[in-house]
Design an enzyme around this catalytic site. Structure first.
Site, PDB file in Angstrom:
ATOM      1  N   GLU A 284       5.629  -1.551 -10.645  1.00  0.00           N
ATOM      2  CA  GLU A 284       4.563  -2.394 -11.166  1.00  0.00           C
ATOM      3  C   GLU A 284       5.038  -3.163 -12.394  1.00  0.00           C
ATOM      4  O   GLU A 284       4.731  -4.347 -12.562  1.00  0.00           O
ATOM      5  CB  GLU A 284       3.358  -1.518 -11.526  1.00  0.00           C
ATOM      6  N   GLU A 373      -8.515   6.118   1.120  1.00  0.00           N
ATOM      7  CA  GLU A 373      -7.260   5.389   0.972  1.00  0.00           C
ATOM      8  C   GLU A 373      -6.206   5.901   1.952  1.00  0.00           C
ATOM      9  O   GLU A 373      -5.500   5.129   2.589  1.00  0.00           O
ATOM     10  CB  GLU A 373      -6.751   5.526  -0.464  1.00  0.00           C
TER      11      GLU A 373
END
Lengths: 597, 388
Positions: A284, A373
């Site tokens: 990220e 998820e």
């Protein structure tokens, strides 16, 4: 504006409290406990269950202690005959509308109505049973949340949670009188509505009307199956909360015992989601720096900023429903749970010589949205469903009890290797602001070669329980390859709880934000206040869990993700470099717009 | 006690000299404080049933420090057996408007609303036409006050003032916790006077006729006259304006068919008076206060059915928010059914009476608090009809 003191008597004991204090709060100050049901410290006052009624001298009516402000000279009685009789009636009425099949209830032993009825000894069913047969049909459409209307006591805590705390409004009160109930839009199944699966409603439901879809039996089956190799991963916020469900005080860190218990239960390998939390920071952080370079150097107008974190699946689904126009802002990184699953069934399976199809990946999460998820069709990059079963902290506690493990007496054990090593940066993922802090620790050091300019690596502006936090860090004396960032003020923001997320998103949507990077966690307090955490979860308890998380971080030898040796090994052996083609195949994903009802 | 029954005709009287706007001008010529004092002196109590002193309500709201205040006319007449406000709004709406305008002038409100129950939507067109003219006339008098109409959606509980505000604000019609009261935080959380249709008309009438004329009528505790909706076993059902304080026996002599065994005073949420108590029951605040409904039952009626109907009504119309009301109503209804079927012993009725005591003091609003009125009065006076 200073508040003046109001003098009153409760059960003949004088007390002085600030004006605006409720009778309930005043009584607590002098240790008179008044039972409550619809009241919750996270929610606005409803005053609708009436369990907390008290007698006020001179009043024709009993007063709901939770909703009645004190007044000068007031005389309150919390246990008069009238009060006790009424309270008992009210509890009996609640029970008469409640499917009291307690032995079959997932909340058995953790139910506030059960506690109340046991305190007031109302077992003999004075009133007629009013439970409607059709309400006994559970809504199990959602992979995360089970709704059982026959256990609902209409306290509306879930509605207030969903509407006020989370700004989602998937749940609402419909109809009136005997037909009143908590419903979704047009009574649609939970899976088909705007529900983000955050599970905050479960955390506040006093009974078993809202519970997580539990997968305990499925996991036991996998463990018992000799042909399966069962790997378990544990999230950072689990280790600071699990103990609460096993009878200990909030804020106790039990990492070593947690590992030990999982081994005793029979998992083949006990690994750590923290490993992939560190990995997330690398992926990220690199993505953020890449976006910044494209925006600042290449002047690429297609680059979307601010970049937003994507670890919290409740938040992701919220974004998909509510702000589909901003999906491009989300980091393409999978959450640590899903990075773990994808790596477990590829890299790790290879390494230990197990076929992916023979491996079962179980994750222990503070979160109910993780169950959703794990089942997303995008999450099959290993060729199989990357994570097979997700258990909440509460479900794990139940398994530990079922296994007959004396948790207190367990020796501390260490996570297995590889995918078991982690740093303090990963641990703080469990608290709001943690991902931001971890990312800054790494990004700043990559860019400047120096540690972040905060005492002891603790980036305090992004810590704490304020709803929206902002910080700005000036980047100075950068390494030559990052010269485009010289003198740049890196503006960041953090929000936790979806109502706060909405505030931030509206700002971004209106083009009024100057942020580069935003961290959002779907639950109040971040994962430590997750919908899968032990009940109750209150502001006070969240604070204690947060303290435990930060102390765990400080106790670690390694506190920066890029220093995790196993993560570095993973890149060297398998992925190549951050944001590589292979990393994108396994560790990144995409999102889709969803309807808003 | 044995004051002869007096029919009066103040509200629907339209004399040659009558002009609603003259009444308004008369009020506007006086200081607001004087009007409040007059109202208090008149002893006018709210005609919706609760009976709070109207002048006092206005005074409290007037004294609140706020830029924005409201006047709400509660036209959510939903009490079964009550249909007087409909008649008033149909026949003499200007008198209601004048009452509202006087209130607006007195408390310093710039907006007023008539909250009209959904079932009365057929009145909207006429009311709006008349309001257009009236609002213009207010403007001509430089009174900064405008009246509008809000339509309800047909929930009985929205007649409860705080539920009415919630409904007007676009929320579920559920009563609020009190305090704060409307005089402090009503519509849009601003100081609000909320009066029933009939109360506002009486304000206009007191202004027109003077306090003394009003005080001549009624008793010490129940000043003035009141409009009653008379229904049930009567040869002359309809709307009557009667002096307060009369014994029920005289009312029955006048309106019943000679075979009355019970009168339900005050609608479904009021009390049921049996024949033997007609003589010593006063219609008024010292006896049985009423929102205006008088339902007469003769010997052909099953009081079980009467009570069953009432309970069905409350079970459905409870907002469902608070436990004593939502579940209590269901238990009372199912309870008398179970006793009737023999599934519960007759003594179970006494358990249910204890439950109504809890509902009376623990329910959040007047709906749940008053269900015990019909229940206990019918159970006590017609117990055998409920059991067998």
């Amino acid at each position: 504006m200073s508040k003046y003191l109001v003098n009153l008597k409760i059960n003949n004991t004088p007390v002085s409290v600030e004006e605006g204090t409720t009778i309930l709060q005043a009584a607590r100050q002098i240790n008179f406990r008044i039972p409550t049901l619809c009241d919750h410290p996270d929610l606005n006052v409803a005053g609708n269950c009436r369990v907390c009624v008290v007698e006020v001298k001179g009043g024709r009516l009993l007063a709901a202690a939770c909703a009645t402000p004190v007044s000068e000279g007031m005389e309150v009685f919390t246990n008069s005959e009238k009060v006790r009789t009424s309270r008992k009636h009210i509890i009996e009425l609640l029970l008469s509308e409640h499917n009291a099949d307690c032995t079959k209830c997932f909340k058995n032993g953790h139910c506030e109505l059960q506690d109340l009825s046991s305190e007031y000894r109302v077992g003999d069913h004075v009133f007629l049973d009013l439970v409607k047969p059709k309400d006994k049909i559970q809504d199990i459409s959602s992979p995360s949340i089970v709704k059982d209307d026959s256990k609902c006591v209409r306290c509306q805590r879930c509605v207030r949670t969903c509407t006020d705390l989370q700004a989602v409004s998937a749940l609402a009160v419909i109809n009136k009188g005997d037909h009143q109930k908590i419903s979704t839009f047009m009574g649609k199944p939970m899976h088909d509505v705007v529900c983000t699966n955050c599970g905050q409603c479960i955390n506040r439901c006093p009974t078993g009307a809202l519970t997580e879809r539990n997968y305990i039996e499925e996991v036991w089956d996998a463990i018992y199956n000799p042909n399966k190799f069962v790997v378990v991963e544990t999230a950072p916020a689990v280790r600071v909360a699990l103990a609460e469900d096993l009878g200990f005080d909030p804020g106790l860190r039990v990492t070593g015992k947690l590992v030990s218990a999982l081994k005793k239960i029979g998992f083949n390998k006990v690994l750590d989601t923290d490993f992939t939390a560190d990995l997330t920071i690398i992926e990220e952080g690199t993505e953020l720096l890449t976006r910044l370079k494209r925006a600042l150097v290449d002047k690429d107008e297609k680059v979307v900023l601010p970049m937003m974190t994507s670890c919290s699946p409740g938040w992701i689904k919220f974004q998909e429903h509510m702000f589909p126009g901003l999906l491009g802002n989300l980091s393409s990184c999978k959450s640590p749970q899903q990075m773990f699953g994808a790596l477990a069934k590829t890299y790790y399976a290879d390494k230990i010589n197990i076929k992916a199809q023979d491996m079962i990946v179980v994750s222990i999460m503070p979160c109910t949205a993780k169950k959703f998820e794990a089942g997303r069709p995008e999450m099959r990059d290993s060729g199989y469903q990357d994570v097979d079963f997700v258990l909440t902290t509460r479900e794990l506690a139940m398994m530990i009890k079922q296994a007959g493990i004396d948790f207190e007496k367990l020796e501390d054990e260490h996570y297995d290797s590889v995918l078991g090593e982690s740093t303090g940066a990963a641990v703080i993922f469990g608290a709001t602001g943690g991902v931001m802090e971890a990312a800054l620790r790494t990004a700043y050091e990559i860019v400047t070669g120096r540690e972040v300019p905060f005492t002891n690596l603790n980036i305090n502006p992004v810590r704490g329980m304020e709803g929206v936090k902002e910080a700005s860090i000036k980047i100075k004396n950068v390494k030559p390859e990052w010269s485009f960032l010289e003198g740049v003020d890196l503006n960041v923001a953090v929000a936790h709880g979806l109502a706060n997320a909405k505030i931030l998103m509206e700002k971004v949507h209106a083009g009024e934000s100057n942020y580069h990077f935003i961290e959002i966690m779907g639950c109040p307090g971040g994962c430590l206040g997750g919908g899968g955490q032990p009940i109750p979860t209150t502001p006070e308890i969240r604070k204690k869990r947060a303290e435990a998380i930060y102390s765990e971080d400080e106790a670690m030898v390694l506190r920066k993700s890029h220093e995790n040796p196993e993560v570095n090994g993973l890149y060297k052996e398998f992925l190549g470099e951050a944001n590589s083609h292979k990393a994108h195949d396994l560790l990144h994903t995409h999102y889709k717009p969803r309807k808003r009802y | 006690m044995d004051k002869p029954i007096k029919k009066v005709d103040i509200i629907f009287e339209i004399g040659d000299d009558y002009n609603a706007l003259d009444v308004l001008d008369k009020a506007l010529a006086r200081p607001a404080d004087d009007i409040v004092l007059d109202l208090i002196d008149s002893g006018l109590k709210g005609r919706g049933g609760a009976g709070f002193l109207t002048g006092l309500k206005w005074k409290f709201t007037k004294n609140e420090d706020s830029d924005i205040k409201y006047v709400i006319c509660n036209a959510d007449e939903g009490e079964p057996g009550t249909f007087k406000d409909r008649e008033i709004l149909d026949r003499v709406p200007e008198k209601v408007f004048v009452g509202m305008a006087i209130c607006g002038y007195v408390i310093g409100a710039r907006e007023g609303y008539i909250y009209l129950r959904g079932e009365y939507n057929f009145l909207v067109k006429n009311l709006l036409n008349k309001l257009e003219t009236f609002n213009k006339q207010l403007k001509e008098r430089n009174l900064d006050f405008v009246i509008g109409i809000r339509s309800g959606s047909g929930a009985y509980v929205c007649g409860e003032e705080s539920a009415l505000f919630e409904s007007m604000e676009g929320h579920r019609g559920e009563p609020r916790n009190k305090p704060p009261y409307p005089t402090v935080a009503g519509y849009n959380k601003k100081p609000t006077v909320i009066n029933n249709v009939e109360t506002l008309v009486y304000v206009a009438m007191i202004t027109r006729l003077g306090v003394n004329r009003f005080k001549e009528l009624g008793t010490k505790d129940s000043r003035g006259s009141k409009v009653f909706s008379v229904s049930g076993d009567t040869p002359i059902p309809g709307i009557y304006e009667l002096e307060l304080g009369m014994p029920l026996s005289q009312f029955v002599d006048e309106f019943a068919d000679g075979d009355a065994k019970a009168v339900q005073v005050g609608g479904a949420s009021g009390s049921c008076v049996p024949r033997k108590k007609f003589g010593d029951t006063i219609i008024g605040f010292e006896g049985i206060p009423t929102g205006g409904s008088m339902m007469i039952f003769n010997s052909s009626r099953s009081m079980y059915n009467v009570l069953h109907d009432y309970l069905e009504f409350f079970t459905e119309e409870s907002c469902g928010q608070c436990t004593p009301c939502r579940v209590g109503c269901q238990q009372l209804l199912k309870g008398i059914e179970a006793v009737k079927r023999g599934e519960k012993p007759p003594a179970y009725l006494d358990e249910l009476k204890k439950l109504t005591a809890t509902m009376r003091i623990a329910a959040k609003c007047g709906l749940g608090q008053s269900v015990g009125n019909p229940f206990n009065s019918i159970i006590d006076n017609f117990r055998e009809e409920i059991i067998y």
